[in-house]
Write an enzyme that holds these catalytic residues in place. Sequence first.
Site, short mmCIF file in Angstrom:
data_model
loop_
_atom_site.label_atom_id
_atom_site.label_comp_id
_atom_site.label_asym_id
_atom_site.label_seq_id
_atom_site.Cartn_x
_atom_site.Cartn_y
_atom_site.Cartn_z
N ASN A 80 46.23 43.61 44.59
CA ASN A 80 45.28 42.60 44.13
C ASN A 80 46.05 41.57 43.30
O ASN A 80 46.40 41.83 42.17
CB ASN A 80 44.19 43.30 43.29
N LYS A 112 45.04 38.84 42.13
CA LYS A 112 44.20 38.11 41.16
C LYS A 112 44.50 36.61 41.24
O LYS A 112 44.81 36.11 42.31
CB LYS A 112 44.38 38.69 39.76
N HIS A 144 35.00 44.25 41.52
CA HIS A 144 36.09 44.40 40.54
C HIS A 144 35.54 44.19 39.13
O HIS A 144 34.67 43.34 38.92
CB HIS A 144 37.21 43.40 40.84
N GLU A 175 36.65 42.69 36.67
CA GLU A 175 36.75 41.31 36.16
C GLU A 175 35.63 40.44 36.72
O GLU A 175 35.14 39.54 36.04
CB GLU A 175 38.15 40.74 36.51
N GLU A 233 38.58 52.36 39.14
CA GLU A 233 39.43 51.62 38.20
C GLU A 233 38.82 51.67 36.80
O GLU A 233 37.94 50.86 36.48
CB GLU A 233 39.54 50.16 38.64
N GLY A 291 45.35 46.37 33.51
CA GLY A 291 46.18 45.38 32.86
C GLY A 291 46.56 45.72 31.43
O GLY A 291 47.05 44.87 30.68
N SER A 350 46.88 49.85 35.87
CA SER A 350 48.26 50.05 35.42
C SER A 350 49.03 51.05 36.26
O SER A 350 49.87 51.80 35.75
CB SER A 350 48.29 50.43 33.93
N GLY A 361 47.32 45.87 40.62
CA GLY A 361 47.25 44.50 40.13
C GLY A 361 48.66 43.98 39.82
O GLY A 361 49.41 43.61 40.72
N GLY A 362 49.01 43.96 38.55
CA GLY A 362 50.28 43.39 38.09
C GLY A 362 51.49 43.82 38.91
O GLY A 362 52.33 42.98 39.27
P1 PGA Z 1 46.53 46.39 37.05
O1 PGA Z 1 45.19 45.90 37.78
O2 PGA Z 1 47.30 47.20 38.07
O3 PGA Z 1 47.24 45.13 36.66
O4 PGA Z 1 46.12 47.23 35.89
C1 PGA Z 1 44.53 46.72 38.71
C2 PGA Z 1 43.31 45.99 39.23
O5 PGA Z 1 42.66 45.29 38.43
O6 PGA Z 1 42.96 46.08 40.43
#
Ligand code: PGA
Length: 253
Positions: free
Chosen positions: A10, A12, A96, A98, A168, A174, A214, A235-236
């Site tokens: 992802n 983002k 998600h 967010e 999640e 994050g 994470s 994500g990251g």
């Molecule tokens: P993250 O994000 O791996 O940066 O924690 C995961 C996500 O929001 O799908």
Amino acid sequence: MNRTRIVAGNWKMNKSYEEGRDLAKAIAENLQPSETVVVLAPPFIHLRGVAAIAEGVSNLHVAAQNCHQETSGAYTGEISAPMVRSTGAEYVILGHSERRQYFGEDGPLLAKKVKAALAAGLKPIFCCGEPLEIREAGTHVALVVEQLEASVFDLSPEDFAKVVIAYEPVWAIGTGRTASPEQAQDMHKEIRDAIAKKYGRDLAQQTSILYGGSCKASNAPELFSQPDVDGGLIGGASLDAKEFMAIIGSFPA
Ligand code: PGA
């Protein structure tokens, strides 16, 4: 267990169009043929470009990060599920945290989006997960089951079979604070049990449940070796080709 293993990245709101193409190319060129399904979820404007890169790679697929619940119309700035599908994307991330937190998306709206996605031929990657205060209060299982009931548990079994679940925990997204393998396994098992109660054991056993929050190359092997963890929503760590490739290679033999 013959559940599909999936690693989804992802992105983002990151990467220019050129940077996105470069990242997708680096992954496409290095991905070994395997049964692991790899999904890239770039921003909308990258979808067609990334889908074109993924076209020749059998286990590389593309997802949008969201879609609108209507198929077309006067919704300035929005993108519909059929529009996403027309780019060559096959999946869409929905729910998600967010989107729930910053854009006010709730269970009933997400139920509409899930149905719109399925009607357009997209496979939803449906996200669920609890904020920290719910985890601390010990009501996380109830909340996650509620999230599933509100948005995906009214689907027919045929439609539910197309849904991927991503657990999640919001406190892990994050933050660098990953759920422990035991916490992930416990929750994935609870989710699978809830699916079994609703749709029966067979469908529950076939449903891919991904962990997100994470997840990176250093902790993916332990997470992915849990019996009910079928992969990750990253994500990251999906923004770097090398790191992402290492995560894809983190399943037990
Ligand atoms: P993250 O994000 O791996 O940066 O924690 C995961 C996500 O929001 O799908």
